[in-house]
Design a protein around this motif. Structure first.
Motif, PDB file in Angstrom:
ATOM      1  N   ALA A   1       0.825  -1.208   0.000  1.00 20.41           N
ATOM      2  CA  ALA A   1       0.000   0.000   0.000  1.00 20.41           C
ATOM      3  C   ALA A   1       0.862   1.262   0.000  1.00 20.41           C
ATOM      4  O   ALA A   1       2.017   1.249   0.415  1.00 20.41           O
ATOM      5  CB  ALA A   1      -0.919   0.011   1.213  1.00 20.41           C
ATOM      6  N   VAL A   2       0.266   2.355  -0.480  1.00 22.10           N
ATOM      7  CA  VAL A   2       0.859   3.687  -0.357  1.00 22.10           C
ATOM      8  C   VAL A   2      -0.091   4.503   0.513  1.00 22.10           C
ATOM      9  O   VAL A   2      -1.201   4.841   0.092  1.00 22.10           O
ATOM     10  CB  VAL A   2       1.056   4.360  -1.722  1.00 22.10           C
ATOM     11  CG1 VAL A   2       1.678   5.746  -1.544  1.00 22.10           C
ATOM     12  CG2 VAL A   2       1.922   3.504  -2.629  1.00 22.10           C
ATOM     13  N   VAL A   3       0.345   4.770   1.737  1.00 20.11           N
ATOM     14  CA  VAL A   3      -0.510   5.411   2.740  1.00 20.11           C
ATOM     15  C   VAL A   3       0.027   6.797   3.057  1.00 20.11           C
ATOM     16  O   VAL A   3       1.223   6.964   3.334  1.00 20.11           O
ATOM     17  CB  VAL A   3      -0.570   4.556   4.028  1.00 20.11           C
ATOM     18  CG1 VAL A   3      -1.389   5.268   5.106  1.00 20.11           C
ATOM     19  CG2 VAL A   3      -1.168   3.190   3.727  1.00 20.11           C
ATOM     20  N   GLY A   4      -0.850   7.786   3.017  1.00 24.04           N
ATOM     21  CA  GLY A   4      -0.477   9.142   3.391  1.00 24.04           C
ATOM     22  C   GLY A   4      -0.743   9.384   4.872  1.00 24.04           C
ATOM     23  O   GLY A   4      -1.750   8.906   5.407  1.00 24.04           O
ATOM     24  N   ILE A   5       0.160  10.095   5.520  1.00 26.30           N
ATOM     25  CA  ILE A   5      -0.031  10.538   6.904  1.00 26.30           C
ATOM     26  C   ILE A   5       0.046  12.051   6.873  1.00 26.30           C
ATOM     27  O   ILE A   5       1.088  12.625   6.559  1.00 26.30           O
ATOM     28  CB  ILE A   5       1.044   9.952   7.841  1.00 26.30           C
ATOM     29  CG1 ILE A   5       1.005   8.422   7.806  1.00 26.30           C
ATOM     30  CG2 ILE A   5       0.834  10.452   9.264  1.00 26.30           C
ATOM     31  CD1 ILE A   5       2.129   7.757   8.583  1.00 26.30           C
TER      32      ILE A   5
ATOM     33  N   SER B   1       3.162  14.174   4.932  1.00 24.15           N
ATOM     34  CA  SER B   1       3.132  15.483   4.282  1.00 24.15           C
ATOM     35  C   SER B   1       2.100  16.367   4.963  1.00 24.15           C
ATOM     36  O   SER B   1       1.142  15.881   5.571  1.00 24.15           O
ATOM     37  CB  SER B   1       2.786  15.341   2.794  1.00 24.15           C
ATOM     38  OG  SER B   1       2.780  16.606   2.151  1.00 24.15           O
ATOM     39  N   HIS B   2       2.305  17.674   4.861  1.00 21.93           N
ATOM     40  CA  HIS B   2       1.273  18.628   5.254  1.00 21.93           C
ATOM     41  C   HIS B   2       0.475  19.071   4.035  1.00 21.93           C
ATOM     42  O   HIS B   2      -0.514  19.795   4.166  1.00 21.93           O
ATOM     43  CB  HIS B   2       1.916  19.869   5.901  1.00 21.93           C
ATOM     44  CG  HIS B   2       2.749  20.658   4.941  1.00 21.93           C
ATOM     45  ND1 HIS B   2       4.040  20.314   4.608  1.00 21.93           N
ATOM     46  CD2 HIS B   2       2.447  21.757   4.193  1.00 21.93           C
ATOM     47  CE1 HIS B   2       4.506  21.173   3.722  1.00 21.93           C
ATOM     48  NE2 HIS B   2       3.566  22.057   3.452  1.00 21.93           N
ATOM     49  N   ASP B   3       0.888  18.608   2.841  1.00 23.59           N
ATOM     50  CA  ASP B   3       0.327  19.069   1.568  1.00 23.59           C
ATOM     51  C   ASP B   3      -0.650  18.022   1.036  1.00 23.59           C
ATOM     52  O   ASP B   3      -0.248  16.982   0.504  1.00 23.59           O
ATOM     53  CB  ASP B   3       1.470  19.298   0.572  1.00 23.59           C
ATOM     54  CG  ASP B   3       0.998  19.959  -0.712  1.00 23.59           C
ATOM     55  OD1 ASP B   3      -0.220  19.925  -0.992  1.00 23.59           O
ATOM     56  OD2 ASP B   3       1.849  20.496  -1.453  1.00 23.59           O
ATOM     57  N   LEU B   4      -1.928  18.298   1.157  1.00 25.63           N
ATOM     58  CA  LEU B   4      -2.931  17.328   0.725  1.00 25.63           C
ATOM     59  C   LEU B   4      -2.964  17.137  -0.786  1.00 25.63           C
ATOM     60  O   LEU B   4      -3.389  16.093  -1.267  1.00 25.63           O
ATOM     61  CB  LEU B   4      -4.317  17.749   1.231  1.00 25.63           C
ATOM     62  CG  LEU B   4      -4.690  17.222   2.618  1.00 25.63           C
ATOM     63  CD1 LEU B   4      -5.977  17.867   3.112  1.00 25.63           C
ATOM     64  CD2 LEU B   4      -4.845  15.716   2.596  1.00 25.63           C
ATOM     65  N   SER B   5      -2.515  18.132  -1.547  1.00 26.32           N
ATOM     66  CA  SER B   5      -2.490  17.965  -2.998  1.00 26.32           C
ATOM     67  C   SER B   5      -1.485  16.893  -3.398  1.00 26.32           C
ATOM     68  O   SER B   5      -1.712  16.124  -4.340  1.00 26.32           O
ATOM     69  CB  SER B   5      -2.178  19.288  -3.696  1.00 26.32           C
ATOM     70  OG  SER B   5      -0.902  19.781  -3.298  1.00 26.32           O
ATOM     71  N   VAL B   6      -0.358  16.812  -2.673  1.00 24.68           N
ATOM     72  CA  VAL B   6       0.623  15.757  -2.914  1.00 24.68           C
ATOM     73  C   VAL B   6       0.063  14.404  -2.481  1.00 24.68           C
ATOM     74  O   VAL B   6       0.201  13.397  -3.182  1.00 24.68           O
ATOM     75  CB  VAL B   6       1.940  16.069  -2.170  1.00 24.68           C
ATOM     76  CG1 VAL B   6       2.907  14.897  -2.258  1.00 24.68           C
ATOM     77  CG2 VAL B   6       2.589  17.323  -2.757  1.00 24.68           C
TER      78      VAL B   6
ATOM     79  N   LEU C   1      -0.509  10.856  -4.776  1.00 25.04           N
ATOM     80  CA  LEU C   1       0.332   9.683  -4.584  1.00 25.04           C
ATOM     81  C   LEU C   1      -0.328   8.536  -3.826  1.00 25.04           C
ATOM     82  O   LEU C   1      -0.055   7.362  -4.124  1.00 25.04           O
ATOM     83  CB  LEU C   1       1.601  10.109  -3.828  1.00 25.04           C
ATOM     84  CG  LEU C   1       2.688   9.070  -3.615  1.00 25.04           C
ATOM     85  CD1 LEU C   1       3.309   8.654  -4.955  1.00 25.04           C
ATOM     86  CD2 LEU C   1       3.776   9.617  -2.688  1.00 25.04           C
ATOM     87  N   CYS C   2      -1.185   8.848  -2.856  1.00 24.84           N
ATOM     88  CA  CYS C   2      -1.573   7.853  -1.847  1.00 24.84           C
ATOM     89  C   CYS C   2      -2.945   7.244  -2.107  1.00 24.84           C
ATOM     90  O   CYS C   2      -3.893   7.942  -2.462  1.00 24.84           O
ATOM     91  CB  CYS C   2      -1.542   8.490  -0.461  1.00 24.84           C
ATOM     92  SG  CYS C   2       0.071   9.179  -0.038  1.00 24.84           S
ATOM     93  N   GLN C   3      -3.046   5.959  -1.846  1.00 27.71           N
ATOM     94  CA  GLN C   3      -4.314   5.252  -1.977  1.00 27.71           C
ATOM     95  C   GLN C   3      -5.207   5.470  -0.761  1.00 27.71           C
ATOM     96  O   GLN C   3      -6.430   5.437  -0.862  1.00 27.71           O
ATOM     97  CB  GLN C   3      -4.058   3.748  -2.147  1.00 27.71           C
ATOM     98  CG  GLN C   3      -3.142   3.396  -3.305  1.00 27.71           C
ATOM     99  CD  GLN C   3      -2.352   2.134  -3.046  1.00 27.71           C
ATOM    100  OE1 GLN C   3      -2.396   1.555  -1.970  1.00 27.71           O
ATOM    101  NE2 GLN C   3      -1.615   1.688  -4.057  1.00 27.71           N
TER     102      GLN C   3
END
Length: 266
Positions: free
Chosen positions: A43-47, A210-215, A219-221
């Motif tokens: 998985a690619v997980v955003g925090i 990231s603090h950047d939700l656009s990134v 990228l993240c699922q």
């Protein structure tokens, strides 16, 4: 899909470095407050979260650069909470971190080849030169870069060296902590494209802070939203953007700069 990480009721307390008591130790504050979540293999997980939300502290706990105060972290079935460094070493190669500022994380006195080789030697891996060459190839840097020093590289190239150092160990998991925040837009896009390719080609599991939700959206699922040390949302990224449930998530979304001033989130 099996889970690579299982985090249960995670707490982490650190000394408050902003306080300067006249006597005794600095007071301790709880940064992470009972976090429970999983990260599936592949998985690619955003925090994501604002300053002080605990996202970088969480990342460092996942790769055991910080010791949790309570709860548990299981990595591929192994409870790594509280393990001593000798006990942890056989697993440490399998989870790696890419840091926000590549200039400060790369030894300025060492050439790129030496920087990539150092963790390989630490973990007793063989065929070091071929692993260096393969890592540089994976990140799109010519082999001649092995003889360069960090100050001879651009910001984007230095970040690629940081990525090469991490993947040279053939890890299962990579934590990327704000690694594009200091790059220009063009370099950001190139590094994000590179990460997407590496995840697909190498079968990596990636946590991207990231603090950047656009990134994060690019990228993240799946995205974990932290606020004041607690998880306020943990959902597929597309659902989170389409229908944010937490007021704090809506605040983060409203703060994203829009290319068209007449555009609004719906």
């Amino acid at each position: 899909m099996a889970d690579l990480y299982t985090v249960t009721d995670l707490h982490l307390t650190l000394a408050d470095m902003t306080a300067k008591p006249l006597f005794g130790a600095a007071p301790r504050i709880e940064i992470l407050k009972g976090l429970t979540f999983t990260i599936p293999k592949g998985a690619v997980v955003g925090i994501v979260g604002g300053s002080g939300s605990g996202k970088s502290t969480l990342g460092r706990a996942l790769v055991r650069l910080l010791e949790p105060s309570g709860g548990s972290i299981r990595f591929d079935g192994h409870d790594i909470t509280g393990l001593s460094e000798p006990a942890l070493r056989p697993l440490r190669r399998r989870f790696q971190m890419i840091f926000q500022d590549p200039m400060s994380s790369l030894n300025p006195r060492h050439r790129v080849g030496t920087i990539i080789a150092e963790p390989l030697r630490l973990h007793g891996m063989d065929a070091i030169q071929s692993r260096i060459a393969r890592a540089l190839d994976h990140v799109g840097l010519p082999q001649g870069f092995a003889s360069r020093y960090p100050h001879e590289l651009s910001g984007g190239q230095r970040q690629r060296v940081g990525i090469a150092r991490a993947i040279a160990l053939e890890p299962d998991f990579i934590l990327a902590d704000e690694i594009v925040s200091g790059l220009d837009v063009s370099s950001q896009a190139q590094v994000l494209n590179l990460l997407e390719r590496l995840v697909a080609d190498l079968g990596l599991t990636l946590a991207f802070i990231s603090h950047d939700l656009s990134v994060i959206r690019r990228l993240c699922q799946r995205t974990i939203v932290l606020h004041q040390g607690r998880i306020v949302e943990d959902r597929p990224t597309a659902q989170l953007f389409a229908d944010p449930q937490a007021a704090y998530t809506r605040e983060l979304l409203e703060a994203i700069p829009l290319p068209d001033p007449d555009q609004i989130w719906v």
